[in-house]
Scaffold this motif. Structure first.
Motif, PDB file in Angstrom:
ATOM      1  N   MET A   1       0.857  -1.194   0.000  1.00  0.00           N
ATOM      2  CA  MET A   1       0.000   0.000   0.000  1.00  0.00           C
ATOM      3  C   MET A   1       0.882   1.229   0.000  1.00  0.00           C
ATOM      4  O   MET A   1       1.777   1.362   0.822  1.00  0.00           O
ATOM      5  N   LYS A   2       0.643   2.116  -0.954  1.00  0.00           N
ATOM      6  CA  LYS A   2       1.451   3.307  -1.089  1.00  0.00           C
ATOM      7  C   LYS A   2       1.074   4.308  -0.007  1.00  0.00           C
ATOM      8  O   LYS A   2      -0.092   4.572   0.245  1.00  0.00           O
ATOM      9  N   LYS A   3       2.151   4.858   0.614  1.00  0.00           N
ATOM     10  CA  LYS A   3       1.924   5.840   1.672  1.00  0.00           C
ATOM     11  C   LYS A   3       1.666   7.204   1.073  1.00  0.00           C
ATOM     12  O   LYS A   3       2.323   7.634   0.125  1.00  0.00           O
ATOM     13  N   GLU A   4       0.694   7.914   1.670  1.00  0.00           N
ATOM     14  CA  GLU A   4       0.360   9.263   1.206  1.00  0.00           C
ATOM     15  C   GLU A   4       1.018  10.280   2.131  1.00  0.00           C
ATOM     16  O   GLU A   4       0.825  10.243   3.340  1.00  0.00           O
ATOM     17  N   PRO A   5       1.840  11.189   1.565  1.00  0.00           N
ATOM     18  CA  PRO A   5       2.463  12.201   2.416  1.00  0.00           C
ATOM     19  C   PRO A   5       1.388  13.017   3.140  1.00  0.00           C
ATOM     20  O   PRO A   5       0.330  13.332   2.585  1.00  0.00           O
ATOM     21  N   GLY A   6       1.664  13.337   4.351  1.00  0.00           N
ATOM     22  CA  GLY A   6       0.722  14.109   5.127  1.00  0.00           C
ATOM     23  C   GLY A   6       0.534  15.504   4.564  1.00  0.00           C
ATOM     24  O   GLY A   6       1.484  16.147   4.102  1.00  0.00           O
ATOM     25  N   HIS A   7      -0.692  16.018   4.609  1.00  0.00           N
ATOM     26  CA  HIS A   7      -0.964  17.374   4.163  1.00  0.00           C
ATOM     27  C   HIS A   7      -2.297  17.832   4.759  1.00  0.00           C
ATOM     28  O   HIS A   7      -3.053  17.036   5.327  1.00  0.00           O
ATOM     29  N   ILE A   8      -2.537  19.125   4.626  1.00  0.00           N
ATOM     30  CA  ILE A   8      -3.767  19.734   5.129  1.00  0.00           C
ATOM     31  C   ILE A   8      -4.640  20.087   3.937  1.00  0.00           C
ATOM     32  O   ILE A   8      -4.196  20.815   3.038  1.00  0.00           O
ATOM     33  N   ASP A   9      -5.871  19.595   3.941  1.00  0.00           N
ATOM     34  CA  ASP A   9      -6.790  19.824   2.818  1.00  0.00           C
ATOM     35  C   ASP A   9      -7.905  20.754   3.292  1.00  0.00           C
ATOM     36  O   ASP A   9      -8.826  20.334   4.003  1.00  0.00           O
ATOM     37  N   PRO A  10      -7.849  22.070   2.931  1.00  0.00           N
ATOM     38  CA  PRO A  10      -8.917  22.989   3.333  1.00  0.00           C
ATOM     39  C   PRO A  10     -10.223  22.630   2.616  1.00  0.00           C
ATOM     40  O   PRO A  10     -10.259  22.473   1.390  1.00  0.00           O
ATOM     41  N   GLN A  11     -11.290  22.518   3.361  1.00  0.00           N
ATOM     42  CA  GLN A  11     -12.633  22.234   2.815  1.00  0.00           C
ATOM     43  C   GLN A  11     -13.593  23.234   3.435  1.00  0.00           C
ATOM     44  O   GLN A  11     -14.235  22.964   4.461  1.00  0.00           O
ATOM     45  N   GLY A  12     -13.631  24.396   2.807  1.00  0.00           N
ATOM     46  CA  GLY A  12     -14.469  25.453   3.354  1.00  0.00           C
ATOM     47  C   GLY A  12     -13.863  25.975   4.643  1.00  0.00           C
ATOM     48  O   GLY A  12     -12.712  26.410   4.677  1.00  0.00           O
ATOM     49  N   GLY A  19      -3.280  11.860   5.059  1.00  0.00           N
ATOM     50  CA  GLY A  19      -1.957  11.271   4.856  1.00  0.00           C
ATOM     51  C   GLY A  19      -1.255  10.913   6.161  1.00  0.00           C
ATOM     52  O   GLY A  19      -1.842  10.857   7.240  1.00  0.00           O
ATOM     53  N   ASP A  20       0.058  10.666   6.008  1.00  0.00           N
ATOM     54  CA  ASP A  20       0.892  10.255   7.142  1.00  0.00           C
ATOM     55  C   ASP A  20       1.511  11.479   7.813  1.00  0.00           C
ATOM     56  O   ASP A  20       2.329  12.184   7.195  1.00  0.00           O
ATOM     57  N   TRP A  21       1.120  11.699   9.063  1.00  0.00           N
ATOM     58  CA  TRP A  21       1.719  12.786   9.847  1.00  0.00           C
ATOM     59  C   TRP A  21       2.819  12.155  10.714  1.00  0.00           C
ATOM     60  O   TRP A  21       2.640  11.888  11.899  1.00  0.00           O
ATOM     61  N   THR A  22       3.973  11.971  10.067  1.00  0.00           N
ATOM     62  CA  THR A  22       5.098  11.302  10.714  1.00  0.00           C
ATOM     63  C   THR A  22       6.357  12.137  10.542  1.00  0.00           C
ATOM     64  O   THR A  22       6.375  13.157   9.834  1.00  0.00           O
ATOM     65  N   LEU A  23       7.403  11.684  11.178  1.00  0.00           N
ATOM     66  CA  LEU A  23       8.670  12.415  11.133  1.00  0.00           C
ATOM     67  C   LEU A  23       9.214  12.520   9.715  1.00  0.00           C
ATOM     68  O   LEU A  23       9.882  13.487   9.367  1.00  0.00           O
ATOM     69  N   GLU A  24       8.906  11.555   8.873  1.00  0.00           N
ATOM     70  CA  GLU A  24       9.398  11.562   7.491  1.00  0.00           C
ATOM     71  C   GLU A  24       8.926  12.778   6.712  1.00  0.00           C
ATOM     72  O   GLU A  24       9.638  13.307   5.859  1.00  0.00           O
ATOM     73  N   HIS A  25       7.701  13.244   7.025  1.00  0.00           N
ATOM     74  CA  HIS A  25       7.121  14.383   6.297  1.00  0.00           C
ATOM     75  C   HIS A  25       7.064  15.638   7.170  1.00  0.00           C
ATOM     76  O   HIS A  25       6.289  16.553   6.878  1.00  0.00           O
ATOM     77  N   HIS A  26       7.896  15.674   8.217  1.00  0.00           N
ATOM     78  CA  HIS A  26       7.791  16.773   9.186  1.00  0.00           C
ATOM     79  C   HIS A  26       8.095  18.123   8.562  1.00  0.00           C
ATOM     80  O   HIS A  26       7.421  19.119   8.840  1.00  0.00           O
ATOM     81  N   LEU A  47     -11.522  21.120  12.502  1.00  0.00           N
ATOM     82  CA  LEU A  47     -10.473  20.154  12.207  1.00  0.00           C
ATOM     83  C   LEU A  47     -11.093  18.764  12.073  1.00  0.00           C
ATOM     84  O   LEU A  47     -11.811  18.308  12.945  1.00  0.00           O
ATOM     85  N   ASP A  48     -10.802  18.103  10.943  1.00  0.00           N
ATOM     86  CA  ASP A  48     -11.339  16.769  10.687  1.00  0.00           C
ATOM     87  C   ASP A  48     -10.173  15.782  10.675  1.00  0.00           C
ATOM     88  O   ASP A  48      -9.321  15.802   9.775  1.00  0.00           O
ATOM     89  N   LEU A  49     -10.108  14.911  11.689  1.00  0.00           N
ATOM     90  CA  LEU A  49      -9.021  13.949  11.809  1.00  0.00           C
ATOM     91  C   LEU A  49      -9.357  12.591  11.214  1.00  0.00           C
ATOM     92  O   LEU A  49      -8.527  11.678  11.255  1.00  0.00           O
ATOM     93  N   ALA A  50     -10.570  12.434  10.663  1.00  0.00           N
ATOM     94  CA  ALA A  50     -10.974  11.125  10.141  1.00  0.00           C
ATOM     95  C   ALA A  50     -10.080  10.641   9.004  1.00  0.00           C
ATOM     96  O   ALA A  50      -9.742   9.444   8.943  1.00  0.00           O
ATOM     97  N   PRO A  51      -9.644  11.508   8.039  1.00  0.00           N
ATOM     98  CA  PRO A  51      -8.800  10.996   6.947  1.00  0.00           C
ATOM     99  C   PRO A  51      -7.358  10.718   7.352  1.00  0.00           C
ATOM    100  O   PRO A  51      -6.551  10.328   6.500  1.00  0.00           O
ATOM    101  N   LEU A  52      -6.985  10.953   8.612  1.00  0.00           N
ATOM    102  CA  LEU A  52      -5.596  10.782   9.050  1.00  0.00           C
ATOM    103  C   LEU A  52      -5.168   9.320   8.869  1.00  0.00           C
ATOM    104  O   LEU A  52      -5.875   8.402   9.275  1.00  0.00           O
ATOM    105  N   ALA A  53      -3.973   9.135   8.269  1.00  0.00           N
ATOM    106  CA  ALA A  53      -3.484   7.782   7.990  1.00  0.00           C
ATOM    107  C   ALA A  53      -2.580   7.294   9.119  1.00  0.00           C
ATOM    108  O   ALA A  53      -2.957   6.442   9.913  1.00  0.00           O
TER     109      ALA A  53
END
Length: 375
Positions: A1-12, A19-26, A47-53
């Motif tokens: 499974m390909k890892k998705e880099p962590g990011h913030i997606d504004p929705q209104g 994505g992955d909120w880890t040290l790799e993408h800090h 803040l919506d944490l549901a899509p957090l990987a």
């Protein structure tokens, strides 16, 4: 499974954490958080944490910057669907970082603090003098053990220390006492001229240098020049673990290193004291001849007539005692060095200060004793 880099997606008005909120993408996440944090207060309302990987402590810290520590500590209330392990991590971080009121400083009590400081200094002085007395006893015991065994005498070391502490110090002692003798004679002549008693300048110079200034100036010079050298030498040896090597070879550092220095100082200081007496009286005689028209022959005649021999003996008798104290303090401070260059400097300074203080203290006690005894 390909890892998705962590990011913030504004929705209104909401921010979706994906994505992955880890040290790799800090690094990239840190830049996004800083851009969003400019001009807005931390809040978890949008803040919506549901899509957090994936999440680790590095990502949790960035989420805390977005939400604030207090909101993160209450994550069970606004994100109940988040897995329990992640809620526990975020809640623990928030509770640890919640601002708490700074502890109030205790009230200042200047009198109590001053007395405590005085007590600390007195305790330090007591421990210092206790260590000095113990070391003096050790040196005397070692001296008594080796005095009757000529095979254990280290004459070469004593001669080397005599050259270093005595011969090399002669010029500075002679020059200093000569100048001080000239100053004492000049001041005495200035004061005694008003009473028509300038002839007693000879007595002033003779008494001052035979009883006090000759031995005192020589001892103070050796305290600054030789005691510091002893401390630096022994301190450097301890820092280089040479003292441990001496003990490993079955040798006594006190017998090998301290006794030659102490004996050399006890032989050197009486000689330097004698030279200081002569130089100081010579400086006074020069001023008397130039300013008071007292010839050298008249100066010597007054010395023979008015100055008893006991004044010379009193001054000379103090020299071995001063030399012993100065040498012991210098060696003891060298043994106290902890091993760093800073410690060598601190104990070198301490040896000079202690030596000068003890010389002046002993001189004052001796002056009172000789005065009461009528000597």
């Amino acid at each position: 499974m390909k890892k998705e880099p962590g990011h913030i997606d504004p929705q209104g008005e909401r921010l979706a954490i994906r994505g992955d909120w880890t040290l790799e993408h800090h690094a990239s996440l840190k830049r996004q958080v800083e851009r969003l944090a400019q001009g807005r207060e931390p809040s978890a309302q949008g803040l919506d944490l549901a899509p957090l990987a994936a999440l680790d402590t590095a990502g949790a810290v960035l989420l805390m910057e977005l939400t604030g520590a207090e909101r993160l500590a209450a994550i069970n209330d606004w994100a109940p669907t988040l897995p329990a392990t992640r809620r526990a991590l975020l809640r623990t971080l928030g509770e640890a970082m919640v601002d708490r009121p700074a502890p109030t400083a205790p009230p200042r009590r200047p009198l109590r603090e001053g007395l405590a400081l005085v007590g600390q200094h007195v305790e330090g002085l007591y421990q210092q003098q206790r260590a000095l007395l113990g070391f003096i006893g050790q040196v005397l015991a070692t001296l008594a053990a080796t005095a009757w065994r000529p095979s254990r005498w280290r004459l070469t070391s004593v001669v080397a220390q005599l050259h270093q502490t005595g011969l090399n110090a002669l010029p500075i002692v002679a020059l200093l006492t000569f100048l001080v003798g000239a100053v004492v004679a000049f001041l005495g002549a200035t004061v005694l001229r008003d009473f028509g008693a300038t002839i007693y300048t000879v007595n002033l110079v003779a008494f001052a240098f035979l009883r006090e200034f000759g031995v005192l100036l020589a001892a103070i010079l050796l305290a600054g020049r030789t005691a510091s050298a002893f401390t630096a030498q022994l301190g450097a040896m301890k820092a280089n673990e040479e003292l441990d090597a001496v003990r490993t070879l079955g040798l006594d550092p006190v017998e090998l290193l301290v006794l030659p220095r102490v004996l050399a100082m006890m032989l050197t200081l009486p000689i330097l004291t004698f030279v200081g007496m002569l130089s100081g009286i010579l400086g006074g005689a020069l001023i008397c001849g130039l300013a008071l028209d007292i010839s050298l022959f008249q100066f010597v005649s007054i010395l023979q007539r008015d100055i008893p021999l006991n004044h010379f003996l009193v001054g000379l008798a103090k020299a071995p005692v001063f030399a012993f104290v100065v040498a012991v303090i210098g060696c003891l401070e060298g043994f106290k060095v902890s091993g760093s260059a800073q410690s060598v400097g601190e104990h070198t300074t301490s040896s000079v200060v202690q030596s000068i203080f003890m010389v002046i203290l002993l001189d004052a006690v001796a002056a009172l004793f000789f005065m009461e005894m009528g000597w």
